[in-house]
Design an enzyme around this catalytic site. Structure first.
Site, PDB file in Angstrom:
ATOM      1  N   SER A 256      -7.606   8.558 130.615  1.00 53.81           N
ATOM      2  CA  SER A 256      -7.226   8.846 129.239  1.00 53.81           C
ATOM      3  C   SER A 256      -8.456   8.747 128.357  1.00 53.81           C
ATOM      4  CB  SER A 256      -6.166   7.849 128.756  1.00 53.81           C
ATOM      5  OG  SER A 256      -5.955   7.978 127.365  1.00 53.81           O
TER       6      SER A 256
ATOM      7  N   TYR B  42      -3.232  -0.657 127.060  1.00 52.22           N
ATOM      8  CA  TYR B  42      -3.312   0.598 127.803  1.00 52.22           C
ATOM      9  C   TYR B  42      -4.752   1.111 127.819  1.00 52.22           C
ATOM     10  CZ  TYR B  42      -2.689   5.673 128.567  1.00 52.22           C
ATOM     11  OH  TYR B  42      -2.785   6.968 129.015  1.00 52.22           O
TER      12      TYR B  42
END
Length: 259
Positions: free
Chosen positions: A136, A149
């Site tokens: 990501s 995250y």
């Protein structure tokens, strides 16, 4: 470009929906025999491949169970796509995340990849195959609303480079594909990132989704699609660029500006 994936076996985690489902469809269209694992097997995944297993990959034994299923059904694994991950939203920031929250995020976004890779590697080494981890852009961008995250995805990027360094001499290629915002359930579903941003800003959810490219400064002016991410994954697992190893490929519409 012909990717020559016929008769290759590809194992995909979190394959029932979103980016994972599009990767499964793309590799199947290129001739690969796809094994898809997820907690719930969607109708769309069943239509894509006959090789599916309902399994909780967030458990310690789940990843090995999925790998054993793939080996039992198809005899070996050429391609592993570690797609499973989830951005838990933390609207109150760092101080709102206790140890259990951190462990949950690290387990889902890092340890599932560790366990699946560990179980699949003997077969991948034997076949000189390829691993792609789904990262990501949050690995590079500090965003308090997904603080745990983001940290897990940064660790995942480091893991991919370490695996490439160790197993590259044995013919195994390991790369990371990092996507910017993709409008899957993690963004648009109930309690997702769009809901969190809407609550914080007072802007309607649909307007938040429409404004994401502008808010993030995307140079293309639009969000990335799951199909675009899947296309990059398909290219990497094919042998068209066999010396691509230990790298991160970013698909974000120009969101990241750093050199």
């Amino acid at each position: 470009m012909e990717l020559n994936l016929k008769d290759k076996t590809a194992l995909i985690t979190g394959a029932s929906r979103g980016i994972g489902l599009e990767i499964a469809r793309t590799l199947a269209d290129e001739g690969a025999r796809v094994v898809g694992g997820a907690r719930t097997i969607s109708t769309e995944l069943r239509q894509t491949t006959p090789y599916t297993l309902s399994v909780d990959l967030a458990t310690a034994s789940g990843p090995a169970e999925l790998v054993d299923y793939a080996l039992g059904e198809l005899g070996g694994i050429d391609i592993l796509v570690n797609n499973l991950g989830f951005p838990y939203t933390r609207p109150k920031g760092f101080l709102s995340v206790d140890d259990d929250g951190w462990l949950e995020a690290l387990n889902m976004n890092l340890l599932t990849t560790v366990r699946t890779t560990r179980a699949a590697l003997p077969s991948i080494i034997e076949r000189q195959g390829s691993i792609v981890n789904l990262g990501s852009t949050n690995a590079h961008v500090p965003v308090p609303v997904v603080v745990d995250y983001s940290a897990a995805k940064a660790a995942l990027l480091n893991l991919g480079k370490s695996l490439a360094e160790e197993f590259g001499p044995q013919g195994v290629r390991v790369n990371t594909v990092a996507a910017g915002p993709v409008m899957t359930d993690a963004w648009t579903g109930p309690g997702g990132i769009a809901d969190t941003l809407a609550a914080q800003t007072g802007i309607a959810k649909d307007d938040v989704i429409g404004q994401v490219p502008e808010i993030l400064g995307s140079s293309t002016g639009r969000n990335t699609t799951a199909q675009e991410v899947a296309a990059v994954v398909a290219f990497l697992v094919a042998r068209k660029a066999p010396n691509a190893n230990g790298a991160e490929y970013i698909v974000d519409g120009g969101f990241l500006k750093a050199v």
